[in-house]
Design a protein around this motif. Structure first.
Motif, short mmCIF file in Angstrom:
data_model
loop_
_atom_site.label_atom_id
_atom_site.label_comp_id
_atom_site.label_asym_id
_atom_site.label_seq_id
_atom_site.Cartn_x
_atom_site.Cartn_y
_atom_site.Cartn_z
N PRO B 472 -10.39 -37.99 0.60
CA PRO B 472 -9.64 -36.74 0.59
C PRO B 472 -9.50 -36.13 1.99
CG PRO B 472 -11.89 -36.34 -0.11
CD PRO B 472 -11.79 -37.82 0.14
N TYR B 473 -8.42 -35.38 2.19
CA TYR B 473 -8.26 -34.59 3.41
C TYR B 473 -7.47 -33.33 3.08
CZ TYR B 473 -3.56 -36.64 3.61
OH TYR B 473 -2.27 -37.02 3.31
N VAL B 474 -7.58 -32.32 3.94
CA VAL B 474 -6.91 -31.05 3.67
C VAL B 474 -5.53 -31.05 4.32
CG1 VAL B 474 -6.99 -28.55 4.06
CG2 VAL B 474 -9.10 -29.81 3.55
N ASP B 475 -4.54 -30.68 3.54
CA ASP B 475 -3.21 -30.48 4.10
C ASP B 475 -3.17 -29.06 4.68
OD1 ASP B 475 -0.53 -29.73 4.45
OD2 ASP B 475 0.15 -31.18 2.95
N GLU B 476 -3.24 -28.99 6.00
CA GLU B 476 -3.37 -27.68 6.65
C GLU B 476 -2.18 -26.77 6.42
OE1 GLU B 476 -6.33 -27.87 10.41
OE2 GLU B 476 -4.21 -28.24 10.81
N ILE B 477 -1.05 -27.36 6.13
CA ILE B 477 0.14 -26.53 5.90
C ILE B 477 0.04 -25.84 4.54
CG2 ILE B 477 2.68 -26.54 5.77
CD1 ILE B 477 1.72 -27.45 8.48
N LEU B 478 -0.43 -26.58 3.55
CA LEU B 478 -0.43 -26.05 2.19
C LEU B 478 -1.63 -25.16 1.88
CD1 LEU B 478 0.82 -29.11 0.09
CD2 LEU B 478 2.07 -27.02 0.64
N CYS B 479 -2.79 -25.46 2.47
CA CYS B 479 -4.04 -24.79 2.10
C CYS B 479 -3.91 -23.28 2.28
CB CYS B 479 -5.20 -25.31 2.93
SG CYS B 479 -6.78 -24.53 2.53
N ILE B 480 -4.33 -22.51 1.26
CA ILE B 480 -4.31 -21.05 1.37
C ILE B 480 -5.71 -20.48 1.52
CG2 ILE B 480 -2.12 -20.71 0.16
CD1 ILE B 480 -3.89 -19.94 -2.32
N GLY B 481 -6.70 -21.36 1.53
CA GLY B 481 -8.07 -20.89 1.77
C GLY B 481 -8.71 -20.17 0.59
N CYS B 482 -8.37 -20.57 -0.63
CA CYS B 482 -8.97 -19.89 -1.79
C CYS B 482 -10.43 -20.26 -1.95
CB CYS B 482 -8.20 -20.21 -3.06
SG CYS B 482 -8.49 -21.86 -3.70
N GLY B 483 -10.80 -21.43 -1.44
CA GLY B 483 -12.22 -21.79 -1.41
C GLY B 483 -12.77 -22.45 -2.65
N ILE B 484 -11.93 -22.73 -3.65
CA ILE B 484 -12.48 -23.30 -4.89
C ILE B 484 -13.04 -24.70 -4.63
CG2 ILE B 484 -10.31 -24.31 -5.76
CD1 ILE B 484 -11.24 -23.36 -8.59
N CYS B 485 -12.46 -25.40 -3.64
CA CYS B 485 -12.97 -26.74 -3.30
C CYS B 485 -14.42 -26.66 -2.85
CB CYS B 485 -12.10 -27.37 -2.22
SG CYS B 485 -11.77 -26.28 -0.82
N ALA B 486 -14.71 -25.60 -2.04
CA ALA B 486 -16.08 -25.44 -1.55
C ALA B 486 -17.02 -25.02 -2.67
CB ALA B 486 -16.10 -24.41 -0.42
N THR B 487 -16.49 -24.22 -3.61
CA THR B 487 -17.33 -23.76 -4.72
C THR B 487 -17.70 -24.92 -5.63
OG1 THR B 487 -15.94 -21.78 -4.71
CG2 THR B 487 -17.48 -22.02 -6.55
N LYS B 488 -16.72 -25.78 -5.91
CA LYS B 488 -16.93 -26.80 -6.93
C LYS B 488 -17.47 -28.11 -6.36
CE LYS B 488 -15.07 -24.21 -10.23
NZ LYS B 488 -15.75 -23.79 -11.47
N CYS B 489 -17.55 -28.22 -5.06
CA CYS B 489 -18.06 -29.46 -4.46
C CYS B 489 -19.43 -29.78 -5.05
CB CYS B 489 -18.18 -29.31 -2.94
SG CYS B 489 -18.91 -30.78 -2.18
N PRO B 490 -19.58 -30.97 -5.65
CA PRO B 490 -20.83 -31.26 -6.35
C PRO B 490 -22.01 -31.60 -5.44
CG PRO B 490 -19.35 -33.14 -6.47
CD PRO B 490 -18.60 -32.06 -5.77
N VAL B 491 -21.74 -31.73 -4.13
CA VAL B 491 -22.85 -32.05 -3.22
C VAL B 491 -23.82 -30.88 -3.22
CG1 VAL B 491 -23.45 -32.46 -0.80
CG2 VAL B 491 -21.39 -33.49 -1.78
#
Lengths: 307, 513
Positions: B472-491
């Motif tokens: 995976p990688y972040v599309d910097e144009i589309l990302c709005i920074g809602c942060g759900i990816c960081a919340t749900k990351c299972p690590v």
């Protein structure tokens, strides 16, 4: 308290294990009940009315009373995972869920429970998916998940997972009806019935996504719904499992129902133009005897009610 | 009159609590949940001074203040939820109070010093109202301490009862009912809840020294009302001198120590119109009326005190303004969507935690800051994306902000408002460091076109075998920074993806009200 439940569950799990040893013989087991209609493995129905779809599909599988007896506690497990409206096809069609509830109630179910462990905040998902409202009106008990009701269950046949937390009500129910919605999913390519069972899991579910194909099958070795009804009324073809873009939604007006959850998923995969054997989790499920994925081995009855 | 005052206090406290519970998804309410905050003249004036512009939503506060010219400190005695709480605390501690302690009346000017400090700081664009305003204090403490503790204890009790194993059915029904009404669906966790609780408990413990200690000596909102009521145009509490038998019961009863030693006059700056003196007077010499009378009370705030308070304030704000965090790129603080540019945001934010409260009912990303953005940003709302995320379909924080520090955005605008950008930590992300599939972040990304994309490549595992993996990688144009990816990351521990304020957008005001 917990001990008794667990023991009771283990009995069920043991029985399920025994049943599993009859690999690929599910049609025969069904046939032994002497119902002509039950010799069919999958019912595939097309119609523009979701309620008619459900009724027809279940009739083709032998009628609801074959599965739900008077006084039974039924759990209907839709996908309520996301803060999305039904038109976005990220959550199970509420009309489909409601019709299943009505049929179960008619068959004499003492209680029809609905719940899902959601990904977005539960209250919002229950509201926006409209399942809470429409299914409640149909007579279901729609409740939020209680952390207290998760209990650790061992997975004797698990390859990767040796145990996981399962939701007690789903385990204890007399009848479990799985009502997934067919969606695209980047990791597993599609999410159908087997993956929908993640909604009854506790713990850090994100961990299941790593070695997903094996782990999702591990989970499905201990929990087997009596019927799987795949909602393909609206199908999310891309950017799943949440979608959001209506251009990714394809109106298919279809329901696929069956007793063999793997067979339902195998047919579901074809809705996306995929070959079941190409999907890791289906291949894994088949090789471990959970069900059939070769469509030509299955007796599929189609009903096109389109006027 | 006394009964009427008590009923008023209880009703306003209940209204306050009701509005507190209203600040939750889906927030379909007739009365805005920040009504009390909007009614506080101290917030209105201080925010007017920090922003140098009139804030339309605070009109009601000016009305509340001007009423003091007719009704004195009615707000303190009849409405203020902290005043009512202090009264309740005083009642609980009445048997432990040190009856002999008699704080000097000179201490009453403390509150004016605090008021001066707050207003002078505000003039220099440092918002200090948030520490002292009683409405803010109550809202903040209930949000971050009282409510989570109430929820935790209620659930723990239910869990203990459930573990007994009998009456499960009715207990779960009760549980359901409570969750539909007062309990949160998910447990609440806030940083600093303990600190806020300690501050409130401290205020209540002052009751051991004197009743309404906070209101008498410290509250700057009380001082503001006192200032206005010193010019009041009505009589209020009136003593019939010929009926008075100099028993002094009224003076002993007075919570505010407002009655002078002649028992026939009182400080109109201090009186909170509680009517207790009327009730205890054995000869019915005391009455209440609103007939015209203009006799301004003398103010005992000396010029020296005014100068010293102002100087103290200026020194403090100098220190705050030259804090390290004012110059470094804030870097690690992410503000809610719709937040004004940082300095405007801090000018307006009164740290009431209304946004934090309503956020906890949806994505739950907002937390009161500690020192993440310096002293100037203390207790302001920041996003903790590991704990919660900004719900894509939610714009409620802006709806409940009483001062417009978070601009109320239309939902469609908010969905495009960029709070920041997420980045992968490739040394922690499962596909990147372990060469195995995961994609939980991509699954949860709420954007219709997914701001997390992935490459499908061959990867070599630690055991030397190769396999096909989705990186995976972040599309910097589309990302709005809602942060759900960081919340749900299972690590576990620090996640494989984290949120920063890079490329954040702030709501630029266009010079209107």
């Amino acid at each position: 308290m917990g001990v008794i439940n667990r023991r009771k569950f283990l009995e069920i799990a043991g029985l399920a294990g025994v049943a599993m040893t009859g690999i690929g013989k599910i049609p025969e087991i069904l046939g032994s009940e002497g119902n002509a209609a039950a010799t069919m493995d999958l019912a595939v129905v097309h119609n523009s009315d979701p309620a008619t779809l459900v009724r027809t599909a279940i009739d083709m599988l032998g009628g609801i009373s074959k599965y739900v007896k008077k006084g039974n506690v039924v759990v209907v497990k839709p996908n309520i995972g996301w803060n999305r409206v039904p038109e976005q096809a990220a959550t199970t069609n509420p009309e489909v869920v409601a019709e299943i509830v009505r049929l179960c109630k008619k068959a004499g179910a003492s209680k029809v429970q609905i719940f899902d462990r959601t990904c977005n905040q539960a209250k919002i998902c229950y509201l926006r998916s409209q399942i809470e409202k429409i299914a409640s009106e149909a007579g279901a008990d729609v409740s939020h998940i209680y952390q207290q009701k998760f209990q650790n269950v061992s997975i004797p046949k698990g390859k990767e997972l040796k145990s996981w937390e399962f939701y007690r009500d789903a385990i204890k129910a007399d009848v479990l009806i799985n009502v997934p919605i067919a969606k695209h999913h980047s990791l597993s390519r599609v999410t159908l019935g087997l993956k929908n069972m993640m909604g009854i899991l506790g713990g850090n579910r994100g961990k299941i996504h790593n070695h997903f194909d094996v782990k999702i099958v591990d989970i499905n070795t201990v929990i087997k719904p009596q019927i799987t009804i795949l909602d393909a009324v609206r199908v999310l073809m891309d950017n799943g499992p949440q979608g959001g873009n209506l251009n990714d939604v394809k109106q298919m007006d279809t329901i696929v129902a069956g007793v063999d959850p793997v067979a339902v998923d195998a047919y579901g995969a074809t809705l996306f133009g995929l070959i079941p054997g190409d999907l890791g989790f289906l291949k894994e499920a088949h090789s471990r005897g959970l069900g059939e994925i070769n469509l030509d081995q299955l007796k599929i009855e189609k009903a096109n009610l389109k006027a | 009159m006394l009964t009427a005052r008590r009923i008023s206090q209880v009703l306003f406290l209940l209204l306050f609590l009701y509005l507190f519970f209203q600040a939750a998804f889906p927030y379909e309410t007739l009365i805005p949940s920040d009504l009390f905050l909007r009614s506080s003249p101290l917030i209105a004036i201080a925010t007017f001074l920090t922003t140098k512009r009139f804030i339309g939503t605070l009109v009601i506060a000016i009305i509340v203040l001007v009423l003091a010219i007719a009704l004195g400190r009615y707000f303190c005695g009849w409405i203020c939820p902290l005043g009512t709480t202090v009264d309740f605390g005083d009642w609980l501690s009445k048997n432990f109070r040190n009856k002999k302690s008699n704080p000097s009346r000179k201490l009453r000017t403390w509150k004016f010093s605090i008021l001066i400090v707050v207003l002078v700081a505000a003039l220099f664009s440092v918002q200090l109202v948030w520490f002292f305003d009683p409405i803010v204090l109550m809202t903040r403490t209930i949000t971050t301490a009282i409510y989570p503790v109430f929820a935790f204890l209620t659930e723990s009790t239910l869990n203990i009862l459930l573990s007994v194993g009998i009456f499960q059915e009715p207990l779960f029904n009760l549980y359901d009912f409570l969750r539909e009404t007062v309990l949160p669906i998910e447990p609440l966790y806030f940083q600093q809840g303990t600190l806020f609780a300690v501050i409130l408990i401290g205020i209540l413990l002052f009751g051991l020294v004197a009743r309404r200690f906070w209101c008498r000596y410290l509250c700057p909102l009380g001082a503001l009302f006192g200032f206005f009521s010193s010019f009041r145009l009505t009589r209020g509490i009136t003593v019939a001198g010929d009926k008075c038998i100099d028993c002094g019961k009224c003076q002993r009863e007075c919570k505010m120590d407002a009655i002078n030693d002649d028992f026939r006059s009182h400080s109109r700056i201090e009186c909170i119109e509680c009517m207790s003196c009327i009730t205890v007077c054995p000869t019915d010499a005391i009455s209440y009326n609103l007939r015209f009378k203009f006799a301004p009370d003398r103010f005992d705030v000396s010029r020296r005190r005014f100068v010293y308070s102002s100087l103290g304030s200026i020194l403090t704000l100098g220190l705050i303004k030259t804090g390290f965090h004012s110059v470094i790129k804030a870097g690690h603080v992410v503000r809610p969507a719709g937040a004004l540019p940082e300095s405007d945001f801090l000018d307006r934010c009164v740290r009431c935690q209304e946004c934090v409260k309503i956020c906890s009912s949806t994505g739950g990303c907002l937390q009161p800051a500690m020192l993440e953005s310096g002293w100037e940003g203390i207790w302001s709302p920041i996003v903790n994306a590991r704990h919660g995320y900004c719900e894509y379909n939610c714009n409620l924080c802006g709806e409940v902000c009483p001062t417009g520090a978070i601009h109320p955005l239309e939902l469609e605008v908010k969905k495009k408002m960029r709070m920041g950008t997420a980045y992968f930590d490739k040394s922690r992300c499962i596909p990147w460091y372990r060469g195995e599939d995961c994609l939980v972040c991509e699954e949860h990304c709420p954007l219709p076109d997914k701001a997390i994309k992935f490459d499908i490549r061959e990867a070599r595992g630690p055991d030397g075998t190769t396999r096909i993996v989705k990186f995976p990688y972040v599309d910097e144009i589309l990302c709005i920074g809602c942060g759900i990816c960081a919340t749900k990351c299972p690590v576990e521990g620090p996640g494989g993806i984290f949120l920063t304020n890079a490329m954040e957008q702030r709501w630029e005001e266009n010079g209107m009200f």
